[in-house]
Design a protein around this motif. Structure first.
Motif, PDB file in Angstrom:
ATOM      1  N   GLY A   1       0.799  -1.222   0.000  1.00 44.62           N
ATOM      2  CA  GLY A   1       0.000   0.000   0.000  1.00 44.62           C
ATOM      3  C   GLY A   1       0.833   1.273   0.000  1.00 44.62           C
ATOM      4  O   GLY A   1       0.323   2.343   0.285  1.00 44.62           O
TER       5      GLY A   1
ATOM      6  N   ASN B   1       3.195   4.244  -1.858  1.00 41.02           N
ATOM      7  CA  ASN B   1       3.170   4.932  -3.140  1.00 41.02           C
ATOM      8  C   ASN B   1       4.193   4.308  -4.080  1.00 41.02           C
ATOM      9  O   ASN B   1       5.277   3.916  -3.656  1.00 41.02           O
TER      10      ASN B   1
ATOM     11  N   SER C   1      -1.756  -0.319  -5.793  1.00 43.04           N
ATOM     12  CA  SER C   1      -1.329   0.522  -4.674  1.00 43.04           C
ATOM     13  C   SER C   1      -2.454   1.478  -4.273  1.00 43.04           C
ATOM     14  O   SER C   1      -2.789   1.603  -3.090  1.00 43.04           O
ATOM     15  N   ALA C   2      -3.050   2.131  -5.247  1.00 41.55           N
ATOM     16  CA  ALA C   2      -4.130   3.086  -4.994  1.00 41.55           C
ATOM     17  C   ALA C   2      -5.328   2.375  -4.380  1.00 41.55           C
ATOM     18  O   ALA C   2      -5.951   2.882  -3.448  1.00 41.55           O
ATOM     19  N   LEU C   3      -5.629   1.187  -4.879  1.00 44.23           N
ATOM     20  CA  LEU C   3      -6.764   0.397  -4.415  1.00 44.23           C
ATOM     21  C   LEU C   3      -6.582   0.036  -2.948  1.00 44.23           C
ATOM     22  O   LEU C   3      -7.508   0.165  -2.135  1.00 44.23           O
TER      23      LEU C   3
ATOM     24  N   ARG D   1      -4.536   1.456  -0.725  1.00 48.36           N
ATOM     25  CA  ARG D   1      -4.509   2.643   0.120  1.00 48.36           C
ATOM     26  C   ARG D   1      -5.920   3.171   0.378  1.00 48.36           C
ATOM     27  O   ARG D   1      -6.258   3.586   1.487  1.00 48.36           O
ATOM     28  N   HIS D   2      -6.761   3.139  -0.653  1.00 51.68           N
ATOM     29  CA  HIS D   2      -8.141   3.588  -0.490  1.00 51.68           C
ATOM     30  C   HIS D   2      -8.898   2.661   0.439  1.00 51.68           C
ATOM     31  O   HIS D   2      -9.698   3.124   1.258  1.00 51.68           O
ATOM     32  N   GLY D   3      -8.631   1.352   0.264  1.00 51.21           N
ATOM     33  CA  GLY D   3      -9.296   0.347   1.109  1.00 51.21           C
ATOM     34  C   GLY D   3      -8.908   0.539   2.569  1.00 51.21           C
ATOM     35  O   GLY D   3      -9.759   0.527   3.460  1.00 51.21           O
TER      36      GLY D   3
ATOM     37  N   GLY E   1      -7.595   3.263   3.966  1.00 54.42           N
ATOM     38  CA  GLY E   1      -7.997   4.569   4.466  1.00 54.42           C
ATOM     39  C   GLY E   1      -9.490   4.644   4.765  1.00 54.42           C
ATOM     40  O   GLY E   1      -9.926   5.489   5.516  1.00 54.42           O
ATOM     41  N   GLY E   2     -10.253   3.781   4.178  1.00 54.78           N
ATOM     42  CA  GLY E   2     -11.687   3.758   4.404  1.00 54.78           C
ATOM     43  C   GLY E   2     -12.425   4.650   3.438  1.00 54.78           C
ATOM     44  O   GLY E   2     -12.629   5.796   3.541  1.00 54.78           O
TER      45      GLY E   2
END
Ligand SMILES: [Zn+2]
Length: 130
Positions: free
Chosen positions: A69, A71, A121-123, A125-127, A129-130
């Motif tokens: 997760g 960048n 990675s974006a997926l 991190r979004h998951g 982060g909520g």
């Protein structure tokens, strides 16, 4: 034995025609086996393995941070394209195809791998982060 140039009958042990002076007997034409010696240079399989290992390392450098997760460092993009391009270049060459075709295919695969990693990675991190 007749002279090949003028047809004059020459003695069997004569090296030159008595009339026109042409060489008689052994003509010094190269045989086909001697004439056609095409050396096809293939890159050694060892290079394919070495580059394959480095390519694996490049993938690890891209996908391990992605899965964690983090960048994605944009600098790994060209690296991925390079190692993929080089690997596919060697692979294509070994299979007797045009190397630059392989390099092109490899570069595109490398680019897709980079974007795939950035997407993962974006997926993640979004998951997270909520
Ligand atoms: Zn002759």
């Amino acid at each position: 034995m007749h002279c090949t140039q003028c047809g004059t009958l020459a003695s069997p042990d004569a090296k030159f025609c008595a009339k026109c002076g042409s060489p008689i007997g052994e003509t010094e034409k190269p045989t086909e086996a001697q004439a056609v010696t095409v050396v096809v240079s293939k890159p050694r399989a060892l290079w394919l393995y070495i580059v394959g290992i480095l390519l694996f390392g490049a993938y690890a450098a891209i996908f391990i941070p992605a899965i964690v997760g983090l960048n994605i460092n944009p600098q790994v993009g060209p690296g991925s394209m390079f190692w993929n391009g080089l690997f596919f270049y060697l692979w294509w060459k070994r299979r007797g195809r045009k190397g630059w075709h392989g390099a092109l295919v490899g570069s595109v695969i490398g680019l897709f791998a980079f974007f795939a990693a950035a997407f993962i990675s974006a997926l993640i991190r979004h998951g997270a982060g909520g």
